[in-house]
Scaffold this active site. Sequence first.
Site, mmCIF file in Angstrom:
data_model
loop_
_atom_site.group_PDB
_atom_site.id
_atom_site.type_symbol
_atom_site.label_atom_id
_atom_site.label_comp_id
_atom_site.label_asym_id
_atom_site.label_seq_id
_atom_site.Cartn_x
_atom_site.Cartn_y
_atom_site.Cartn_z
ATOM 1 N N GLY A 298 5.330 10.620 13.067
ATOM 2 C CA GLY A 298 6.176 10.590 14.252
ATOM 3 C C GLY A 298 7.596 11.026 13.932
ATOM 4 O O GLY A 298 7.890 11.546 12.855
ATOM 5 N N ARG B 143 -5.378 18.526 9.527
ATOM 6 C CA ARG B 143 -4.302 18.271 10.478
ATOM 7 C C ARG B 143 -3.062 19.103 10.182
ATOM 8 O O ARG B 143 -2.209 19.271 11.036
ATOM 9 C CB ARG B 143 -3.928 16.778 10.461
ATOM 10 C CG ARG B 143 -5.042 15.869 10.916
ATOM 11 C CD ARG B 143 -4.701 14.414 10.641
ATOM 12 N NE ARG B 143 -3.670 13.932 11.530
ATOM 13 C CZ ARG B 143 -3.881 13.293 12.674
ATOM 14 N NH1 ARG B 143 -5.111 13.090 13.077
ATOM 15 N NH2 ARG B 143 -2.882 12.867 13.407
ATOM 16 N N LYS C 52 -5.404 33.386 18.486
ATOM 17 C CA LYS C 52 -6.254 33.218 17.310
ATOM 18 C C LYS C 52 -5.837 34.173 16.199
ATOM 19 O O LYS C 52 -5.769 33.802 15.030
ATOM 20 C CB LYS C 52 -7.729 33.449 17.671
ATOM 21 C CG LYS C 52 -8.341 32.351 18.494
ATOM 22 C CD LYS C 52 -8.516 31.104 17.663
ATOM 23 C CE LYS C 52 -8.537 29.862 18.545
ATOM 24 N NZ LYS C 52 -7.252 29.458 19.081
ATOM 25 N N CYS D 292 0.915 14.932 10.784
ATOM 26 C CA CYS D 292 0.760 14.231 9.517
ATOM 27 C C CYS D 292 -0.458 13.320 9.568
ATOM 28 O O CYS D 292 -0.923 12.948 10.637
ATOM 29 C CB CYS D 292 1.996 13.387 9.222
ATOM 30 S SG CYS D 292 3.553 14.279 9.316
ATOM 31 N N HIS E 57 4.907 48.163 32.709
ATOM 32 C CA HIS E 57 6.149 47.431 32.963
ATOM 33 C C HIS E 57 6.798 46.953 31.667
ATOM 34 O O HIS E 57 7.510 45.947 31.663
ATOM 35 C CB HIS E 57 5.881 46.249 33.894
ATOM 36 C CG HIS E 57 5.454 46.655 35.262
ATOM 37 N ND1 HIS E 57 6.334 47.124 36.208
ATOM 38 C CD2 HIS E 57 4.220 46.707 35.833
ATOM 39 C CE1 HIS E 57 5.676 47.431 37.316
ATOM 40 N NE2 HIS E 57 4.395 47.187 37.116
ATOM 41 N N LYS F 20 -3.144 20.625 13.252
ATOM 42 C CA LYS F 20 -4.262 20.572 14.194
ATOM 43 C C LYS F 20 -3.881 19.841 15.470
ATOM 44 O O LYS F 20 -4.170 20.293 16.567
ATOM 45 C CB LYS F 20 -5.458 19.885 13.527
ATOM 46 C CG LYS F 20 -6.702 19.781 14.411
ATOM 47 C CD LYS F 20 -7.244 21.145 14.777
ATOM 48 C CE LYS F 20 -8.516 21.049 15.601
ATOM 49 N NZ LYS F 20 -8.943 22.380 16.074
#
Length: 608
Positions: free
Chosen positions: A101, A27, A486, A2, A505, A603
């Site tokens: 948070g 972000r 990516k 945030c 495998h 981010k």
Amino acid sequence: MCGLVGGIAQRDVVPIMMEGLSRLEYRGYDSAGIAVLDQAEKMQRIRSVGKVAMLQEMVDSGNVSGNLGIAHTRWATHGMPAERNAHPHMSGEQVAIVHNGIIENYALLRKELEGQGYRFTSETDTEVIAHLLGSILKDEQNLLKAVQKSITRLVGAYGLAVVSTDDTNKMVVARAGSPLVIGIGVGEHFIASDVFALLPVTQRFVFLEEGDVAEITRESVRIFDNEGNPVERPERTSELSASTAEKGPYRHYMLKEIFEQPSVIAETLEGRIHKGRLLEDSFGHEAKALLDKTKSVHIIACGTSYHAGMVARYWLEEAGVPCSVEVASEFRYRKVVVPDDTLFLTISQSGETADSLAALRGSREMGYIGSLTVCNVPESSLVRESNAALMTRAGPEIGVASTKAFTTQLVALRLLTLALARRFGMPPEQEEVYVNELHALPRQVEVVLELSDAIKEMANAFSEKNHALFLGRGTFYPIAMEGALKLKEISYIHAEAYPAGELKHGPLALVDAEMPVVCALPNDPLLEKVISNLQEVRARGGELFLFSDHDVQIDLDRFQNLTLADIYPSTAPIVYSVPLQLLSYHVAVLKGTDVDQPRNLAKSVTVE
């Protein structure tokens, strides 16, 4: 994760806060909101789900203005993306807060506050803080003291900003586990979770430390530590400018950052190598003293930075340095056996990753000789709290999918490897070879970037695919992992990476004509073994997409190969990561996804 921003000034702070929110969009978020004390000293609050642009339309139509306010972009944790869960949260018409948070004991606090008659309108943990403050302010008329009392009840992480109609000339902020910075002005001050949000109005900043609380007015900033004692925190001048976070002529930030890699790699090397020698003094006295004592290295990181650490392990062990690499969130919750003289090394773009920070703090009691961080943000918590730091100098990275931060991390880790290799007996003539190969690296990346159009054509084959497999061996296995990450991050194609030798495998069962297989194929001692693995893919109908530094001579159909220029073995993993970045970018553009702000991702992960 945030983002928060706020301001107190003699001018309207709403345009400044809205610009700050726009700069924090990278972000990751799903809703946004703003609360302002207007000229009548009443609280105006506007919240919306979706992009900041939607909030901006509502602010414009509502003629919102004021000299004191807070704003927020929210990434949903407690409670779905909805207007009722968006910040700011209020207690009545008196208190407004924004919060980054997670409050772990919110359920107990909520039950207590509901017993006092408080009515909750959201599912968030943040609204608990607002009502807790409201309850304390009934007896404690001082906003600063009310915040100080409130945070003693909170268990968890917070970056917190509070304004109140009872005290219209101040804002109070607090941090524990989530970053907060104060922007210094003349007759005005601002707060944000990231300096980028405030670059248009100031380049002077004070970074709050863990446990700090600050009272901010137009004329002053008073800071108190976690015991309530007045403290001074140094003012720093940022070398960034507002324009460094602009896209310029590029369609997306990610593309801009991919093409910035030659220059930022050169910047990361600047002053650290010269005439075939590593200039180790450029690392700083603290780093040199740590490396002198180091007999092994323990690397802790998350996501892309973890992949960089995996490459570094190959390099370090080739130099004779024992090394282990671990995901920070796993390291935190197991009993760790620390060999004698082990260096604790963290890697992070932001320097605020919650799990890496917690791991660093926990490491201090485990017997490591000290801590070193490889990081991109000089003022970040990891840099401030580590014994030494090796900066990557990538500049602001806005795209959620890391590109230039990853390659500059690898460059910094390569430099660190050479510094330790000296201590483990590397002869000067070998050092000269490696240093000269690093010196050539920016130009080699420039040459790869010239293949962007060809990679765009290759990307057409992925536009209708739902799955992809990435293969690699040795140092190219973590590069394959990064390539797969990516692709899945920005195109939403399910992608996995495997060591090429592991195909038989299990993963080979997935290969068919609808499964593109991507492989970095350098001309190294493992070449023939990898080609054998690729033969198995083609025998099951899989289509191959190869990147190599030579003309691939294999008897296969249905494969595409892009030949890179001659690449030095010591830096080849760095170079090969670039075409994989471009491939993911072009696939995402073809699929029409949000390249810079992919869904569900942030981010910087500043909560556990």
